[in-house]
Design an enzyme around this catalytic site. Structure first.
Site, mmCIF file in Angstrom:
data_model
loop_
_atom_site.group_PDB
_atom_site.id
_atom_site.type_symbol
_atom_site.label_atom_id
_atom_site.label_comp_id
_atom_site.label_asym_id
_atom_site.label_seq_id
_atom_site.Cartn_x
_atom_site.Cartn_y
_atom_site.Cartn_z
ATOM 1 N N HIS A 250 0.851 -1.190 0.000
ATOM 2 C CA HIS A 250 0.000 0.000 0.000
ATOM 3 C C HIS A 250 0.886 1.240 0.000
ATOM 4 O O HIS A 250 1.574 1.534 0.982
ATOM 5 C CB HIS A 250 -0.928 0.011 1.214
ATOM 6 C CG HIS A 250 -1.979 1.070 1.132
ATOM 7 N ND1 HIS A 250 -3.212 0.840 0.565
ATOM 8 C CD2 HIS A 250 -1.966 2.375 1.506
ATOM 9 C CE1 HIS A 250 -3.928 1.951 0.607
ATOM 10 N NE2 HIS A 250 -3.186 2.901 1.168
ATOM 11 N N HIS A 287 -1.958 6.413 10.758
ATOM 12 C CA HIS A 287 -0.703 7.151 10.769
ATOM 13 C C HIS A 287 -0.839 8.474 11.512
ATOM 14 O O HIS A 287 -1.919 9.038 11.637
ATOM 15 C CB HIS A 287 -0.198 7.406 9.346
ATOM 16 C CG HIS A 287 -1.097 8.303 8.540
ATOM 17 N ND1 HIS A 287 -2.268 7.853 7.965
ATOM 18 C CD2 HIS A 287 -0.998 9.620 8.216
ATOM 19 C CE1 HIS A 287 -2.848 8.850 7.321
ATOM 20 N NE2 HIS A 287 -2.109 9.935 7.456
ATOM 21 N N ASP A 293 -0.850 19.401 8.312
ATOM 22 C CA ASP A 293 -2.301 19.248 8.351
ATOM 23 C C ASP A 293 -2.745 18.632 7.026
ATOM 24 O O ASP A 293 -2.183 18.952 5.968
ATOM 25 C CB ASP A 293 -2.989 20.606 8.512
ATOM 26 C CG ASP A 293 -2.962 21.115 9.946
ATOM 27 O OD1 ASP A 293 -2.329 20.458 10.798
ATOM 28 O OD2 ASP A 293 -3.560 22.174 10.200
ATOM 29 N N HIS A 323 -4.802 8.942 12.686
ATOM 30 C CA HIS A 323 -6.058 8.780 11.960
ATOM 31 C C HIS A 323 -5.862 7.698 10.909
ATOM 32 O O HIS A 323 -4.754 7.241 10.636
ATOM 33 C CB HIS A 323 -6.533 10.095 11.345
ATOM 34 C CG HIS A 323 -5.489 10.814 10.544
ATOM 35 N ND1 HIS A 323 -4.574 11.652 11.125
ATOM 36 C CD2 HIS A 323 -5.219 10.823 9.227
ATOM 37 C CE1 HIS A 323 -3.782 12.146 10.198
ATOM 38 N NE2 HIS A 323 -4.139 11.656 9.034
#
Length: 379
Positions: A250, A287, A293, A323
């Site tokens: 991935h 991660h 941001d 998240h």
């Protein structure tokens, strides 16, 4: 003085041999990374999902905004409502229909228009271009331009207030990777451009330091008869992007980088196959992105790692907390994984913290922070 990161990969306890592959049974991998997936990383294996919170207090929380609900119909893009911003970038949304009867010029920064909906004609100092949904229109600072919308159009405006947009270094992949520069289109001095040159009164509205000045001419200032150089408007559509994929691994979001600016990058997620190797992760990994941001504008498709996200919505994940995929998406990837990701989204990663404007705060989906709760778990 040159410098480099202190890097010494170590191993401790029960861990996988490689990142994002063949995780220890019953564990959840979390990547702690620096420099937006380019710097040092550590991969920690947890007993529980790193997003398994049951309560959240304080301002550092994930946000989802429904930009569809922001009143953004304007005759002038310079008046489009501000949504998220910092010293390097300003995000606005703008809806328009019909033809602009004036020109605009941004003297504060380069403008990148992403066409979320609609089609029409784009006129500027360099000539004429048609646009459609999914186009990026990259407009250098100081360019005069206007829109004639053939169908109602909805734009995401990404203003780069500190320098010019550039392309990412493709390195070993070669210059044709992701998208060949040959697909970039520039404006043409065609018949449509020549026809709009008239002797009527026209105005150019110029934005500088956030203030608007209006300059009036007794003719259309888009009266160029020829030009040469490499500082011009270019158009790129996401349909011309051929994403990097791997059936065994991935890949991080950074492989989808489309444009680079001072203090932020823009990535484009396009339809692509899912990893087929049995041991490879099939959804984005948990991660921490502890330097940036992360903003995602959802353009179209099935957003496979998120619940209750619609086209035209935006998520903001400030740096400082982990998240990753929502519980339903994670479970589905383990039980009945998809074979193809049918989504298009624009990601803006910013080095400086983003401020949320009043317009965005008014359409904030308060319950988004709870969307990572496993079904049946209450705060």
């Amino acid at each position: 003085m040159s410098r480099q990161w202190i890097r010494f990969p170590l191993r401790e306890g029960e861990c996988s041999r490689q990142a994002h592959c063949d995780l220890p049974q019953g564990t959840y991998e979390r990547e702690m990374g620096r420099e937006g997936f380019f710097g040092p990383t550590a991969h920690l294996h947890h007993k529980h999902p790193p997003t398994g919170w049951i309560d959240w207090e304080g301002p550092l929380r994930p946000h989802a905004f429904n930009f569809n609900d922001i009143p953004s119909e304007r005759d002038c893009p310079l008046a489009a409502p501000l949504t998220l911003h910092n010293a390097d970038v300003k995000l606005r949304v703008w809806r328009t229909h019909g033809a602009m009867r004036h020109l605009v010029r941004n003297a504060d920064g380069d403008e990148l228009l992403f066409v979320h909906e609609g089609s029409g004609h784009f006129y500027c100092d360099f000539g004429h271009l048609e646009y459609r949904d999914g186009d990026y229109l990259l407009i250098p600072r100081g360019t005069a331009w206007r829109i004639e919308a053939s169908t109602p159009s909805y734009f995401l405006l990404i203003e780069n207030t500190d320098g010019a947009y550039q392309l990412p270094d493709k390195g070993l992949l070669g210059p044709q990777a992701i998208f060949d520069l040959a697909v970039l289109e520039h404006p043409h001095i065609d018949e449509a451009f020549k026809v709009q040159q008239d002797e009527s009164t026209w105005q150019i509205r110029i934005k500088r330091r956030g203030q608007i000045s209006t300059v009036t001419y007794p003719y259309n200032p888009l009266d160029v008869v020829g030009w040469h150089g490499d500082n011009t408007v270019v158009r790129l559509n996401w349909r011309d992007i051929r994403p990097l994929v791997s059936h065994r691994y991935h890949l991080p979001p950074s492989v989808h980088t489309t444009f680079v600016a001072n203090g932020f990058v823009i990535c484009t997620f396009t339809p692509r196959p899912v990893e087929s190797d049995p041991g490879a992760l099939k959804v984005p990994f948990f991660h921490n992105n502890d330097d940036y941001d992360e903003v995602l504008f959802y353009h179209r498709g099935n957003f496979f790692s998120r619940d209750n996200i619609e086209q035209g919505m935006v998520t903001l994940h400030p740096c400082g907390f982990p998240h990753g995929p929502h519980p339903k998406a994670l479970k589905k990837s383990q039980v009945d994984p998809a074979t193809f990701i049918d989504e298009v989204a624009v990601m803006i990663d910013t080095r400086r913290a983003l401020e949320v404007s009043d317009a965005a705060a008014a359409v904030d989906v308060a319950e988004y922070v709870n969307s990572w709760r496993a079904p049946g778990i209450q705060g």
